[in-house]
Design a protein around this motif. Structure first.
Motif, PDB file in Angstrom:
ATOM      1  N   LYS A  66       0.767  -1.117   0.254  1.00  0.00           N
ATOM      2  CA  LYS A  66      -0.054  -0.172   0.069  1.00  0.00           C
ATOM      3  C   LYS A  66       0.871   1.217  -0.190  1.00  0.00           C
ATOM      4  N   ILE A  67       0.368   2.513  -0.572  1.00  0.00           N
ATOM      5  CA  ILE A  67       1.217   3.490  -0.680  1.00  0.00           C
ATOM      6  C   ILE A  67       1.100   4.125   0.794  1.00  0.00           C
ATOM      7  N   ILE A  68       2.188   4.761   1.024  1.00  0.00           N
ATOM      8  CA  ILE A  68       2.301   5.650   2.334  1.00  0.00           C
ATOM      9  C   ILE A  68       2.560   6.867   1.853  1.00  0.00           C
ATOM     10  N   ARG A  69       1.888   7.960   2.068  1.00  0.00           N
ATOM     11  CA  ARG A  69       2.511   9.329   1.574  1.00  0.00           C
ATOM     12  C   ARG A  69       1.333  10.383   2.588  1.00  0.00           C
ATOM     13  N   GLU A 114       5.200   9.591  10.187  1.00  0.00           N
ATOM     14  CA  GLU A 114       6.298   9.473  11.424  1.00  0.00           C
ATOM     15  C   GLU A 114       6.335   8.328  11.763  1.00  0.00           C
ATOM     16  N   ALA A 115       5.340   7.632  12.089  1.00  0.00           N
ATOM     17  CA  ALA A 115       4.962   6.301  12.848  1.00  0.00           C
ATOM     18  C   ALA A 115       5.894   5.154  11.805  1.00  0.00           C
ATOM     19  N   TRP A 116       5.380   5.190  10.856  1.00  0.00           N
ATOM     20  CA  TRP A 116       5.886   4.405   9.608  1.00  0.00           C
ATOM     21  C   TRP A 116       7.388   4.487   9.611  1.00  0.00           C
ATOM     22  N   SER A 117       7.709   5.501   9.522  1.00  0.00           N
ATOM     23  CA  SER A 117       9.270   5.809   9.205  1.00  0.00           C
ATOM     24  C   SER A 117      10.155   5.644  10.607  1.00  0.00           C
ATOM     25  N   GLN A 118       9.618   5.743  11.655  1.00  0.00           N
ATOM     26  CA  GLN A 118      10.527   5.797  12.815  1.00  0.00           C
ATOM     27  C   GLN A 118       9.899   5.484  14.156  1.00  0.00           C
ATOM     28  N   ASP A 121       7.141   3.927  15.414  1.00  0.00           N
ATOM     29  CA  ASP A 121       6.337   2.884  15.693  1.00  0.00           C
ATOM     30  C   ASP A 121       7.215   1.835  15.516  1.00  0.00           C
ATOM     31  N   PRO A 122       7.793   1.086  16.475  1.00  0.00           N
ATOM     32  CA  PRO A 122       8.694  -0.262  16.061  1.00  0.00           C
ATOM     33  C   PRO A 122       7.681  -1.181  15.382  1.00  0.00           C
ATOM     34  N   VAL A 123       6.384  -1.288  15.712  1.00  0.00           N
ATOM     35  CA  VAL A 123       5.464  -2.461  15.219  1.00  0.00           C
ATOM     36  C   VAL A 123       5.215  -2.199  13.582  1.00  0.00           C
ATOM     37  N   VAL A 124       5.623  -1.229  13.083  1.00  0.00           N
ATOM     38  CA  VAL A 124       5.127  -0.850  11.596  1.00  0.00           C
ATOM     39  C   VAL A 124       6.526  -0.509  10.867  1.00  0.00           C
ATOM     40  N   THR A 125       7.425   0.171  11.514  1.00  0.00           N
ATOM     41  CA  THR A 125       8.735   0.272  10.757  1.00  0.00           C
ATOM     42  C   THR A 125       9.210  -0.473   9.857  1.00  0.00           C
ATOM     43  N   PRO A 126       9.245  -1.779  10.254  1.00  0.00           N
ATOM     44  CA  PRO A 126      10.027  -2.655   9.261  1.00  0.00           C
ATOM     45  C   PRO A 126       9.282  -3.050   7.769  1.00  0.00           C
ATOM     46  N   PHE A 127       8.078  -2.553   7.952  1.00  0.00           N
ATOM     47  CA  PHE A 127       7.448  -2.653   6.812  1.00  0.00           C
ATOM     48  C   PHE A 127       7.127  -1.700   5.852  1.00  0.00           C
ATOM     49  N   PHE A 128       7.831  -0.628   6.224  1.00  0.00           N
ATOM     50  CA  PHE A 128       7.854   0.446   5.454  1.00  0.00           C
ATOM     51  C   PHE A 128       9.133   0.797   4.533  1.00  0.00           C
ATOM     52  N   HIS A 129       8.963   1.119   3.185  1.00  0.00           N
ATOM     53  CA  HIS A 129       9.805   1.266   2.235  1.00  0.00           C
ATOM     54  C   HIS A 129       9.743   2.665   1.612  1.00  0.00           C
ATOM     55  N   PHE A 158      -3.070   5.184   7.362  1.00  0.00           N
ATOM     56  CA  PHE A 158      -3.325   5.457   8.989  1.00  0.00           C
ATOM     57  C   PHE A 158      -3.509   4.150   9.723  1.00  0.00           C
ATOM     58  N   LEU A 159      -3.004   3.262   9.492  1.00  0.00           N
ATOM     59  CA  LEU A 159      -3.016   2.008  10.323  1.00  0.00           C
ATOM     60  C   LEU A 159      -2.357   2.384  11.678  1.00  0.00           C
ATOM     61  N   PRO A 160      -1.008   2.971  11.772  1.00  0.00           N
ATOM     62  CA  PRO A 160      -0.573   3.056  12.814  1.00  0.00           C
ATOM     63  C   PRO A 160      -1.035   4.173  13.806  1.00  0.00           C
ATOM     64  N   VAL A 161      -2.108   4.983  13.396  1.00  0.00           N
ATOM     65  CA  VAL A 161      -2.761   6.054  14.362  1.00  0.00           C
ATOM     66  C   VAL A 161      -4.114   5.993  14.424  1.00  0.00           C
TER      67      VAL A 161
END
Length: 434
Positions: free
Chosen positions: A48-51, A68-72, A74-82, A383-386
Motif C-alpha cells: 500500500k502507498i504511504i504518503r 512519522e510512525a511508519w518511518s521511525q 512505531d517499531p511495530v510497523v517501521t520494518p514494513f515501510f519502504h 493511517f494504520l499506526p494511528v
C-alpha cells in the motif's frame, strides 16, 4: 463486559491495539471471519502507498503523524515501510494547494516536494519515457519521503501486538447485531450460531457494513447506512517484470507512481516486495459496486460476494474486460519503455466509500452502545499506526470538534468526485459471474 470490535482490518486492528494500550485492564474481543490477517480484508494487500499529500489540511496533518510512525516512531510497523519516494502527475493549481498545506503545517519553504515538468520527469525516470500522462496532467511532483508498506505484514504485526497485550481474537462471521427491547445493541451473533455479548460494539466491518446493518434490523431504516456509504472494489494486478535493462533494471530507484487522470487513472508500486521482488502492482482507480437486493430490508445494497470468494484475494479468474483494463494501465504508464511485463495475478480490493471521502468514526445515533469505524474510501490504510487512537477518542467522547463533525454518522454529506468515486457496477462488466 467486553468491547467487541467486528472486523480486523485497518480500523479494527488499530482500534484493538490502542484500546489495550490506553487501558490495559479493559476486555477487548476482535472478531473476524478468518484467522489474522484475513486475506479478504482491504488492508491485507501485497503493498500500500504511504504518503502525506492531501488537498485537505486535516488529512495531511493526520497523514504526517502516520508517516512519522511508519518511518521511525512505531517499531511495530517501521520494518514494513519502504521509502522509495512517490511521483504524482498533477495540475499546477493542485501543486500550489499541496505546497500551501505543507507550509501551513511545517513552516515556510518546508514543503518536501520537488516540481518537475513532464519532460523532466521522462528524462529523470526513463521507465516513464513513453508515459502518456493523459487527461490533464500539467507537471509532476516528487515526494521523496513517501513510499510503500508491506501491507499484510504490517497488519499482521499490529494484530499480533494487540493480541500480545491481551486482546482476544475470535474467528467468526458476523451474521446479525443483537439488540434488547429498547433497541440498545448488546452484541453480535455469528453464522455458526455463537453469540458475543458486549458493552460496546465497534463496527469496523468495511465493505460489509451496510449489508450487516440492514440484515440486523431490516425494519429499522434509522439503523441502515442509506447513502452514507457504499461498498466498492478497485482492480489490482501484479505484473511480473523480467530481468534485464528493459525490465527490472528500469525500476532501479523508481518511486511509487500515481496518475489520477484520463480514462485509466492509476497507481503503480514498483517491484521490491519480499513476497515478490520482481512484481509491480498496478491499480486501476475505477471503483465498481456490486448491487444486490437485500430481501430482509427490501432495498438494493452494494456488497462484496457474501460467500468467501477467490476474487477478493489474488486470482486469475476475472473477466477479460477487467484484465484489459489492467493491461491499459500498464501501457499508459510504461508504453514501450518497460518490456515484457506479464500479468501474474489479479485482485478486486473491496472498501467502503463515503460520498465525501471522509470516514465515519461515530456513535450510531439509532442504537446505544453501537459505534461505527469505517468508510476508508480507499485512503485509510496509511493511517494504520494511528487511526485506532482516534477511534478510542471517539469511544471516550474525546474527539476534537473538527474530527467529531467531519466523521459523524449524521452529517451533511457533500459529494465530491475523485478517481475513487464509485462509477461502475460489476454486474455490467461483460463476462462477470459469481
Amino acid at each position: 463486559m467486553a468491547t467487541l470490535i467486528i472486523g480486523a482490518g485497518c480500523f479494527g486492528a488499530s482500534t484493538a491495539k490502542f484500546l489495550k494500550e490506553t487501558d490495559p485492564n479493559t476486555d477487548v474481543i476482535l472478531l473476524d471471519q478468518a484467522p489474522f490477517p484475513d486475506p479478504a480484508a482491504a488492508a491485507h494487500d501485497f503493498n500500500k502507498i504511504i504518503r502525506a499529500e492531501y488537498d485537505d489540511p486535516m488529512y495531511m496533518k493526520l497523514a504526517l503523524e502516520a508517516k512519522e510512525a511508519w518511518s521511525q516512531a512505531d517499531p511495530v510497523v517501521t520494518p514494513f515501510f519502504h521509502r522509495t519516494g512517490a511521483l504524482w502527475s498533477i495540475t499546477a493549481a493542485r501543486t500550489k494547494t499541496l505546497v500551501d498545506n505543507y507550509e501551513a503545517l511545517l513552516g515556510p519553504g518546508m514543503a518536501p516536494l520537488k516540481i518537475l515538468s513532464l519532460d523532466e520527469t521522462r528524462v529523470r525516470f526513463p521507465l516513464l519515457e513513453s508515459c502518456r500522462f493523459e487527461g490533464g496532467a500539467e507537471q509532476c511532483i516528487l515526494s521523496p519521503e513517501a513510499g510503500w508498506a508491506d501491507a499484510a505484514g504490517a497488519l499482521q504485526a499490529v494484530i499480533k501486538a494487540a493480541v500480545n497485550r491481551g486482546v482476544r481474537y475470535e474467528v467468526g462471521t458476523a451474521a446479525k447485531l443483537e439488540f434488547d427491547s429498547d433497541g440498545t445493541c448488546t452484541g453480535v451473533s455469528t453464522t455458526d450460531g455463537r453469540s458475543f455479548p458486549a458493552r460496546r460494539i465497534v463496527l469496523s466491518s468495511g465493505a460489509y457494513t451496510p449489508w450487516l446493518l440492514a440484515e440486523s434490523a431490516p425494519e429499522n431504516p434509522d439503523l441502515h447506512a442509506g447513502d452514507r456509504m457504499k461498498a466498492a472494489a478497485v482492480l489490482m494486478c501484479l505484473f511480473k517484470v523480467p530481468r534485464g535493462d528493459t525490465g527490472l533494471d528500469m525500476f532501479k530507484d523508481a518511486p511509487v507512481l500515481v496518475h489520477p487522470y484520463g480514462d485509466f487513472p492509476a497507481e503503480c508500486i514498483p517491484p521490491g516486495s519480499v513476497g515478490g521482488p520482481d512484481l509491480a502492482k498496478c491499480t486501476h482507480e475505477f471503483p465498481y459496486t456490486r448491487n444486490a437486493y437485500n430481501k430482509a430490508s427490501k432495498q438494493e445494497i452494494s456488497v462484496p460476494p457474501l460467500s468467501k470468494s477467490g476474487r477478493m484475494t489474488w486470482t486469475r479468474d476475472l473477466p477479460d474486460a477487467l484484465k484489459a483494463n489492467s493491461a491499459n494501465v500498464r501501457d499508459m504508464f510504461f508504453g514501450n519503455s518497460v518490456q515484457g511485463m506479464t500479468p501474474e495475478s489479479y485482485r478486486l480490493c473491496w472498501d467502503i466509500a463515503t460520498p465525501d471521502e471522509d470516514w465515519i468514526i461515530s456513535p450510531h445515533p439509532a442504537s446505544e452502545n453501537l459505534y461505527i469505524a469505517a468508510g476508508g474510501s480507499f485512503h485509510g490504510y496509511k493511517f494504520l499506526p494511528v487511526i485506532g487512537k482516534y477511534v478510542v477518542q471517539m469511544l471516550n467522547g474525546e474527539l476534537s470538534e473538527e474530527h467529531a463533525r467531519r466523521w459523524a454518522w449524521d452529517r451533511d454529506f457533500i459529494p465530491i468526485v475523485t478517481p475513487y468515486t464509485p462509477r461502475g457496477d460489476l454486474r455490467d462488466v461483460p463476462g462477470y459471474y459469481e
